[in-house]
Design an enzyme around this catalytic site. Structure first.
Site, short mmCIF file in Angstrom:
data_model
loop_
_atom_site.label_atom_id
_atom_site.label_comp_id
_atom_site.label_asym_id
_atom_site.label_seq_id
_atom_site.Cartn_x
_atom_site.Cartn_y
_atom_site.Cartn_z
N VAL A 45 0.99 -0.89 0.11
CA VAL A 45 0.20 0.20 -0.47
C VAL A 45 0.74 1.13 -0.01
O VAL A 45 1.65 0.89 0.94
CB VAL A 45 -0.87 0.25 1.43
CG1 VAL A 45 -1.55 1.39 1.23
CG2 VAL A 45 -2.25 -1.22 1.13
N CYS A 46 0.81 2.05 -1.62
CA CYS A 46 1.71 3.77 -0.87
C CYS A 46 1.32 4.19 0.16
O CYS A 46 -0.05 4.12 0.87
CB CYS A 46 0.95 4.06 -2.60
SG CYS A 46 1.52 5.79 -1.99
N VAL A 47 2.27 4.18 1.00
CA VAL A 47 2.08 5.08 2.47
C VAL A 47 1.82 6.42 2.16
O VAL A 47 0.81 7.41 3.11
CB VAL A 47 3.88 5.16 2.61
CG1 VAL A 47 4.57 5.69 2.17
CG2 VAL A 47 3.53 5.66 4.18
N GLY A 75 -1.83 6.50 1.41
CA GLY A 75 -2.57 5.43 2.81
C GLY A 75 -2.66 6.86 3.49
O GLY A 75 -4.17 7.35 4.33
#
Lengths: 136, 129
Positions: free
Chosen positions: B77-79, B82
């Site tokens: 998941v792209c931080v 996110g």
């Protein structure tokens, strides 16, 4: 219309130099985060040392008009990101000429970045010149 | 062949997650490998650990979990995408002074560089938006 800013295309199959990753930007700078998140992906790829190209197509061409600043809706504009592209060594920027025409724009309206205008068959050649395409 | 998927569509709002999962099943059934699913844009909500859909609908998060468990697929998941949207693991929640967390293993918060890697290191990357 594509005379002034079209870079010379050398070699076979419309002669695009090969690259690692082509990022297609299909959305305008306002109304969604697509453009911004697409640009961020392109910059990260470039920061990782990859050869990155950007193709502005559809409403994405609107990002190339000056003045895409923070608006009253609180979304960040795209101007600052586009200005940072050169620093990230993202220098291959292409514009879909048909998308410009469809919006009543000409090459003269695109002053924010040095870009190469491409007609449809050149856009197709571009997508094959890059080993991967990410679409936003 | 080695595949990676990029999922940009939010769960239950769009077809993207459903289509991506069906595609994953199909490619695995044909003996291919699914190394990575990268969640970006509204796709990050697929990792929401409090997802509680009605019983007559597929539980999308559980479907992703079964890919990780049965096929060692990495769920990344792209931080940046996110955090903006409230998807925080325990560490990020503590760092931002939030009670509770909304994302946990096998989902992992990673940088966009992982999307670039997934794009270039697999034979195919298919986007579901």
């Amino acid at each position: 219309m594509s005379d002034v800013m079209t870079a010379p295309l050398a070699g076979d199959d419309a002669g695009m130099a090969a690259g690692d990753l082509l990022v297609m930007l299909r959305h305008g700078p306002h109304g969604s985060s697509w453009l911004r998140e697409g640009l961020e992906a392109a910059m990260v790829a470039a920061a990782f040392g990859r050869e990155v190209g950007l193709l502005f197509t559809g409403d994405g061409v609107m990002a190339l008009l000056e003045g895409q600043q923070v608006g009253p809706l609180g979304q960040k504009g795209s101007d600052n990101l586009l200005a940072a592209l050169e620093m990230y060594d993202v220098e291959r920027c292409y514009v879909d000429a048909a998308a410009l025409r469809a919006r009543g724009l000409t090459a003269q309206d695109v002053t924010l970045l040095p870009v190469t205008l491409l007609e449809h068959d050149e856009v197709v050649a571009l997508t094959t010149a890059f080993s991967r395409v990410l679409s936003f | 062949m080695r595949y990676a998927l990029a999922v940009y569509g939010g769960p239950y709002s769009q077809q993207a997650s459903h289509s991506a999962l069906r595609f994953a099943d199909a490619l695995l059934a044909r003996g291919h490998q699914l190394t990575t699913v990268f969640f970006y844009h509204d796709g990050v909500y697929n990792a929401a650990n409090m997802m509680a859909p009605p019983q007559d609908e597929p539980h999308l998060r559980d479907r992703w979990l079964s890919l990780a468990e049965n096929h060692a697929t990495r769920l990344q998941v792209c931080v940046a995408a996110g955090l903006r949207r409230g998807m925080l693991d325990e560490r990020e929640a503590a760092r931002h002074g939030k009670q509770g967390h909304t994302l946990e293993a096998p989902f992992e918060l990673t940088g966009l560089g992982q999307l670039v890697e997934a794009t270039l290191d697999n034979d195919h990357l298919i986007t579901f938006a």
